[in-house]
Each structure stands twice: as C-alpha cells, then as structure tokens.
Design a protein around this motif. Structure first.
Motif, mmCIF file in Angstrom:
data_model
loop_
_atom_site.group_PDB
_atom_site.id
_atom_site.type_symbol
_atom_site.label_atom_id
_atom_site.label_comp_id
_atom_site.label_asym_id
_atom_site.label_seq_id
_atom_site.Cartn_x
_atom_site.Cartn_y
_atom_site.Cartn_z
ATOM 1 N N LYS A 37 36.354 36.624 -51.673
ATOM 2 C CA LYS A 37 36.363 36.403 -50.204
ATOM 3 C C LYS A 37 35.393 35.206 -49.771
ATOM 4 N N MET A 38 34.275 35.236 -50.497
ATOM 5 C CA MET A 38 33.347 34.005 -49.942
ATOM 6 C C MET A 38 33.593 32.699 -50.443
ATOM 7 N N SER A 39 34.470 32.873 -51.416
ATOM 8 C CA SER A 39 35.167 31.321 -51.979
ATOM 9 C C SER A 39 36.105 30.700 -51.079
ATOM 10 N N ARG A 40 36.604 31.619 -50.278
ATOM 11 C CA ARG A 40 37.500 31.128 -49.174
ATOM 12 C C ARG A 40 37.107 30.400 -48.093
ATOM 13 N N LEU A 41 35.577 30.663 -47.752
ATOM 14 C CA LEU A 41 34.927 30.180 -46.608
ATOM 15 C C LEU A 41 34.209 29.060 -46.831
ATOM 16 N N LYS A 42 33.832 28.489 -45.841
ATOM 17 C CA LYS A 42 32.938 27.429 -45.952
ATOM 18 C C LYS A 42 31.236 28.037 -46.018
ATOM 19 N N ARG A 46 28.864 31.378 -40.683
ATOM 20 C CA ARG A 46 28.372 32.653 -40.165
ATOM 21 C C ARG A 46 29.057 33.781 -40.614
ATOM 22 N N ARG A 47 30.319 33.636 -40.968
ATOM 23 C CA ARG A 47 31.054 34.503 -41.621
ATOM 24 C C ARG A 47 30.777 34.520 -42.991
ATOM 25 N N TRP A 48 30.511 33.579 -43.900
ATOM 26 C CA TRP A 48 29.921 33.590 -45.095
ATOM 27 C C TRP A 48 28.584 34.072 -45.469
ATOM 28 N N ARG A 49 27.639 34.013 -44.473
ATOM 29 C CA ARG A 49 26.288 34.542 -44.242
ATOM 30 C C ARG A 49 26.435 35.940 -44.105
ATOM 31 N N ARG A 50 27.355 36.561 -43.352
ATOM 32 C CA ARG A 50 27.584 37.840 -43.019
ATOM 33 C C ARG A 50 28.079 38.669 -44.489
ATOM 34 N N LEU A 51 29.145 38.113 -45.108
ATOM 35 C CA LEU A 51 29.737 38.340 -46.400
ATOM 36 C C LEU A 51 28.445 38.433 -47.515
ATOM 37 N N LEU A 52 27.706 37.649 -47.305
ATOM 38 C CA LEU A 52 26.509 37.372 -48.507
ATOM 39 C C LEU A 52 25.726 38.608 -47.984
ATOM 40 N N ALA A 53 25.222 38.863 -46.806
ATOM 41 C CA ALA A 53 24.385 40.069 -46.758
ATOM 42 C C ALA A 53 24.999 41.260 -46.845
ATOM 43 N N ALA A 54 26.358 41.547 -46.547
ATOM 44 C CA ALA A 54 26.898 42.652 -46.893
ATOM 45 C C ALA A 54 27.046 42.780 -48.572
ATOM 46 N N LYS A 55 27.200 41.698 -49.320
ATOM 47 C CA LYS A 55 27.420 41.586 -50.841
ATOM 48 C C LYS A 55 25.921 42.231 -51.176
ATOM 49 N N ILE A 56 24.799 41.784 -50.828
ATOM 50 C CA ILE A 56 23.601 42.010 -51.053
ATOM 51 C C ILE A 56 23.156 43.355 -51.209
ATOM 52 N N ARG A 57 23.675 43.886 -49.695
ATOM 53 C CA ARG A 57 23.330 45.478 -49.465
ATOM 54 C C ARG A 57 24.097 46.191 -50.619
#
Length: 108
Positions: A37-42, A46-57
């Motif tokens: 999912k993250m590879s498709r985003l820049k 903002r969306r990439w950072r939200r996914l990063l936070a969700a991934k870490i959690r």
C-alpha cells in the motif's frame, strides 16, 4: 521452532510450535500488505504517514504477541525438562547438526 530433549528413558521429543510459526507468518504478511500500500503513495504524504503510523502500531502489537509466545514456550520447556530430569536440551533447527559435527577434527 523445533526442540528435542532426551531423558535417557525414551526417544527424543520433538516440538513444532505451530502457534508461534503462525504469528511470525501473520507478521510477515501484514508487513508485506503495508509495504504494498505504501509503495503506491508518495513518500512523506499525509496518507503515507498515516499508513506508516498504522504499520508501526500493528507490528508492535504482533511483536508483543510473538515475544509473549516465546516466553510461554520457553517456560513450558524448562518445566518439562525439570520434570523429566533433562540436563541438556537443544533448541532451533537441527537439520545440519550431525553434518557439522562430522566436519570438526577429533580432539586428542
């Protein structure tokens, strides 16, 4: 994770910890899904950072479950060894154990 123990009375025991293996597999699958999912985003959006936070959690939660399972299994094995009088136990992949021992030079 495999384990063999020999008390001298019977054949070695072998344990395959399926629960732990499934947790590790779930962690790897979750990581791959987030990375896809993250590879498709820049990167940095903002969306990439939200996914990063969700991934870490999510990965921290799975890591805690894996650590707890390892602790529980280690305690169980120690209690089993004590009950059976096992003095030496080997944990891990024992596939090449005999092959690597044959290569070592004889002491003497």
């Amino acid at each position: 994770m495999k384990r063999r123990a020999w008390s001298g009375k019977s054949h070695p025991h072998r344990f395959v910890c399926r629960g732990l293996l499934s947790l590790v597999q779930d962690r790897n699958k979750t990581l791959a899904e987030f990375q896809e999912k993250m590879s498709r985003l820049k990167e940095g959006s903002r969306r990439w950072r939200r996914l990063l936070a969700a991934k870490i959690r999510k990965l921290e939660k799975l890591d805690r479950r894996i650590r707890q399972m390892e602790h529980t299994l280690t305690k169980l094995f120690a209690e089993l060894d004590e009950a059976e009088g096992v003095a030496f136990a080997v944990m891990g992949n024992l596939t090449d154990l005999r092959r690597s021992c044959a290569v070592l030079p004889a002491a003497g």
